[in-house]
Design an enzyme around this catalytic site. Structure first.
Site, PDB file in Angstrom:
ATOM      1  N   PRO A 192       2.203   6.939  -2.628  1.00 20.33           N
ATOM      2  CA  PRO A 192       1.983   5.889  -3.652  1.00 20.33           C
ATOM      3  C   PRO A 192       3.000   5.611  -4.609  1.00 20.33           C
ATOM      4  CG  PRO A 192       1.026   8.163  -4.046  1.00 20.33           C
ATOM      5  CD  PRO A 192       2.206   8.104  -3.078  1.00 20.33           C
ATOM      6  N   GLU A 193       3.233   4.184  -4.939  1.00 19.87           N
ATOM      7  CA  GLU A 193       3.948   3.839  -6.072  1.00 19.87           C
ATOM      8  C   GLU A 193       3.236   3.428  -7.289  1.00 19.87           C
ATOM      9  OE1 GLU A 193       7.172   0.958  -4.916  1.00 19.87           O
ATOM     10  OE2 GLU A 193       6.985   1.735  -2.856  1.00 19.87           O
TER      11      GLU A 193
END
Length: 287
Positions: free
Chosen positions: A2-3
């Site tokens: 995830p960003e």
DNA sequence: CTCAGCTCCTGCGGGC
DNA sequence: TGCCCGCAGGAGCTGA
């Protein structure tokens, strides 16, 4: 995995499940992930009510009634599943499309009302920690973070100043969480493509105007991705860290060999390696 | 201080 | 079918 947009999507999924609810049970199935879990993690969670779910950069922060904050980091492969009381009943049951992934269910929280939260992390680069809420900003993982890219402290003047004197490629500078906090490989590639800036350009050699042009590009791509993640949440009612529909809108990331989509550009997206990681860009329109 | 390289870990897909 | 290689959305640590 995830960003910032994916972490924000997870936070938005977890908030209605957790806020105001008491943690009835915490099952910790290993000693830690990237680092050992804090001492007595299960005891310090059990009986606590979650007051509010926040996000800082790629971290989720759960403020608890005990006065401590639970800090979550999803690493590369972390995800959180939300199983309602009427969902699969037993731990380890088939709640994934690929059931063998259940062996990476490391932490399971049972909430008031029967909802279960499962922190699954195949590669184990994720983290959980607990620290006093009033001093959470001083946590070693948070203390040196730069401004939020969607917040007021992130503007053209700031970014131009942060780049000044830097001899590192702009790609690496944007991945540096001390400069701006929350970007990762995908959204840096996308923002550079939108602005026509080569990932190889030295950060300190960008004009102030070009550096400033990155700010709206970053804000826009993150905002669009969050909106797309939100739509997938409604459909699947899961807070796992999967990319939402936005992955179908990538213009650079993962598109090596494909045509550049910029207006009037007949170039081709190319993959290069910078500091050990893939960069996707168009050598024709990104200079 | 800055910067490049290495490292943690597991799974998957491609080539032979 | 199996084996080997490279690759994956992060980021701390080391040493030059």
């Amino acid at each position: 995995m995830p960003e910032l947009p994916e972490v924000e999507t997870v936070r938005r999924g977890l908030a209605p499940a957790m806020e105001g609810k008491t943690i009835l049970r915490a099952e910790i199935r290993r000693d830690g992930l990237r680092w050992p879990f804090p001492p007595r993690l299960a005891e310090r969670l059990t009986g606590q009510r979650t007051l509010v779910m926040r996000r800082r950069a790629k971290y989720i922060l759960s403020d608890l009634s005990s006065g401590e904050t639970l800090l979550w980091h999803l690493g590369m492969s972390g995800r959180v599943l939300i199983l309602d009381g009427d969902g699969p009943a037993q731990p380890g049951s088939f709640h994934y499309a690929h059931p063998h992934l259940a062996k990476h269910d490391h932490v399971e929280l049972t909430l008031e009302g029967g909802t279960r939260l499962i922190f699954n992390d195949v590669r184990r680069f994720g983290a959980l920690d607990l620290a006093p809420t009033p001093r959470i900003d001083d946590h070693p993982l948070l203390a040196n973070l730069g401004p939020e890219p969607l917040g007021n402290g992130f503007d053209g003047a700031y970014l131009a100043a942060a780049f000044a004197g830097r001899n590192t490629p702009v790609k690496a500078a944007l991945l540096d969480q001390r400069i701006v906090a929350g970007l990762g490989n995908i959204y840096v590639c996308e923002a550079l493509h939108r602005t026509g800036i080569s990932p190889k350009r030295k950060a300190g050699r960008l004009s102030a105007a070009r550096a400033a042009s990155l700010v709206p590009a970053i804000r826009n791509v993150l905002t669009e991705a969050i909106e797309a993640g939100g739509s997938s949440l409604r459909d699947y009612r899961q807070a796992d860290g999967e990319l939402g529909y936005f992955q179908h809108r990538f213009q650079a990331y993962g598109r090596a060999g494909k045509a550049c989509t910029q207006d009037g550009c007949s170039g081709q997206i190319t993959r290069i390696v910078q500091s050990g990681r893939s960069s996707f860009y168009c050598p024709t329109c990104q200079r």
